[in-house]
Design an enzyme around this catalytic site. Structure first.
Site, PDB file in Angstrom:
ATOM      1  N   LYS A  62       6.022  11.439   4.335  1.00 25.71           N
ATOM      2  CA  LYS A  62       5.001  10.653   3.654  1.00 25.71           C
ATOM      3  C   LYS A  62       4.035  11.599   2.954  1.00 25.71           C
ATOM      4  CE  LYS A  62       1.262   7.544   4.774  1.00 25.71           C
ATOM      5  NZ  LYS A  62       0.373   7.110   5.800  1.00 25.71           N
TER       6      LYS A  62
ATOM      7  N   LYS B  79       3.719  14.116   7.772  1.00 25.62           N
ATOM      8  CA  LYS B  79       2.695  13.382   7.019  1.00 25.62           C
ATOM      9  C   LYS B  79       1.709  14.392   6.443  1.00 25.62           C
ATOM     10  CE  LYS B  79      -0.879   9.880   7.347  1.00 25.62           C
ATOM     11  NZ  LYS B  79      -1.403   8.729   8.070  1.00 25.62           N
TER      12      LYS B  79
HETATM   13  C1  PBG Z   1      -3.514   5.689   8.958  1.00 24.45           C
HETATM   14  C2  PBG Z   1      -2.578   5.590   7.820  1.00 24.45           C
HETATM   15  C3  PBG Z   1      -2.779   5.961   6.484  1.00 24.45           C
HETATM   16  C4  PBG Z   1      -1.662   5.546   5.782  1.00 24.45           C
HETATM   17  C5  PBG Z   1      -0.789   4.963   6.706  1.00 24.45           C
HETATM   18  N1  PBG Z   1      -1.368   5.015   7.966  1.00 24.45           N
HETATM   19  C6  PBG Z   1      -3.944   6.566   5.814  1.00 24.45           C
HETATM   20  C7  PBG Z   1      -4.389   7.908   6.196  1.00 24.45           C
HETATM   21  O1  PBG Z   1      -3.732   8.631   6.955  1.00 24.45           O
HETATM   22  O2  PBG Z   1      -5.474   8.278   5.752  1.00 24.45           O
HETATM   23  C8  PBG Z   1      -1.472   5.670   4.290  1.00 24.45           C
HETATM   24  C9  PBG Z   1      -0.589   4.648   3.671  1.00 24.45           C
HETATM   25  C10 PBG Z   1      -0.713   4.505   2.201  1.00 24.45           C
HETATM   26  O3  PBG Z   1      -1.467   5.205   1.502  1.00 24.45           O
HETATM   27  O4  PBG Z   1      -0.033   3.616   1.687  1.00 24.45           O
HETATM   28  N2  PBG Z   1      -3.462   6.833   9.710  1.00 24.45           N
END
Ligand code: PBG
Length: 325
Positions: free
Chosen positions: A249, A196
């Protein structure tokens, strides 16, 4: 060699193109992210995600039934927590009567066979909007693991099939896996957001949950988008720690990462096409600058081609409604 080989022979009509096509998307591939809010009869459109909504539990039930009818078989739940319930340690995340816990039960009751996956991270519950506990301006790793593990357990207790840690703390997969095993939740899976990245594509999601970081950014725990090898290290470690599914992601800007992980690891691989990707396409289509459906399908097939077998996407329902990929 030309003219003995003519590449265009296999492209000359729809039937032959269909026959030789290598990758397809199917409703079986999708995980549907769903945003949940307190209240009744609420279906609130998210301003930066046109056509995407936050649902109160009664409407969530209807939405899930519809998704199941369309052939979609997995949802990924996120909750919007009122400011008054936020604190540094995410206490509300462990509330057995909390919104997430009730949402899991609502979905399972409406549709027992649909897979319920849950986001595990502190940010929607954190007064600082960070994924972990904050001490002296730092996001502390090991203390956060305890909360994340308790959170995963509280989701398992009310019926979650998979927990999806999205926080990027070190060691969280091992900690959660051990916690689940110790509590005899041996069948509860872990879908790890293993690669991520610290991405600006998450902006609309943070609008949806009102969860933007109150100070700084997430670069001390989410990955630097300039790195590729790190994605392999992170993902391998998460697989070793007990993750059942790995994830890359965001999506479209990270196809090389998907491809790399697919070549080198055998754990099932998911991609998350994030909120900013959805927002960009919606905006371009609203302006009449891109053909919405065809660009959407092109991007989704690209995920399969790059190596994803599961796709978390805000387009899932639209694709299922099209039924003509
Ligand atoms: C929370 C989380 C996030 C997303 C999924 N889980 C946001 C972040 O890490 O700031 C992003 C999903 C998206 O942008 O569609 N940790």
């Amino acid at each position: 060699m030309y003219p003995l080989q003519r590449n265009r022979r296999l492209r000359q009509n729809t039937s032959i193109r269909n026959l030789v096509r290598e990758f397809q998307i199917h409703t079986d591939d999708f995980i549907v992210p769903l945003f949940v809010v307190e209240g009744l009869q609420k279906k609130e459109e998210i301003p930066s995600m046109p056509g995407y909504y936050r649902y109160s539990l009664d409407f969530l039930e209807k939405e899930v039934e519809e998704l199941w009818q369309l052939g979609l078989q997995a949802v990924l739940l996120f909750v919007k927590v009122p400011d008054a319930k936020k604190d540094n340690k995410g206490k509300e995340a462990l509330n057995t009567e909390g919104l997430m816990q009730r949402a899991i039960q609502t979905v399972k009751k409406a549709c027992p066979e649909i897979l319920v996956m849950t986001d595990v991270a502190l940010d929607p519950y954190s007064s600082f909007g960070h994924d972990g506990i904050v001490e002296q301006g730092q996001i502390v790793n090991d203390a956060t693991l305890e909360v994340l593990t308790a959170m995963a357990l509280s989701h398992a207790q009310v019926g979650a099939d998979f927990v999806a840690p999205s926080d990027m703390m070190d060691g969280r997969i091992l900690s959660i896996r051990k916690g689940l095993e110790a509590a005899a939740f041996t069948d509860v899976g872990i879908m790890s957001y293993s690669a991520k990245y610290a991405s600006s594509f998450y902006g609309p999601f943070r609008d949806a949950l009102d969860s933007a970081p109150g100070f700084g950014d997430k670069k001390t725990y989410q990955m630097d988008f300039a790195n590729r090898s790190e994605a392999l290290i992170e993902s391998q470690r998460d697989a070793d720690e007990g993750a059942d599914i790995l994830m890359v992601k965001p999506g479209i800007a990270y196809l090389d990462i998907l491809y790399e992980l697919k070549q080198k690891l055998n754990t099932p691989l998911a991609v998350y096409q994030v909120s900013g990707e959805y927002a960009m396409l919606k905006a371009a289509a609203e302006k009449g600058w891109l053909d919405y459906e065809s660009v959407m399908l092109e991007q989704l097939v690209a995920f399969k081609r790059a190596g994803a077998s599961l796709i978390a996407s805000y387009h899932a329902k639209e694709v299922a409604l099209l039924q003509q990929f």
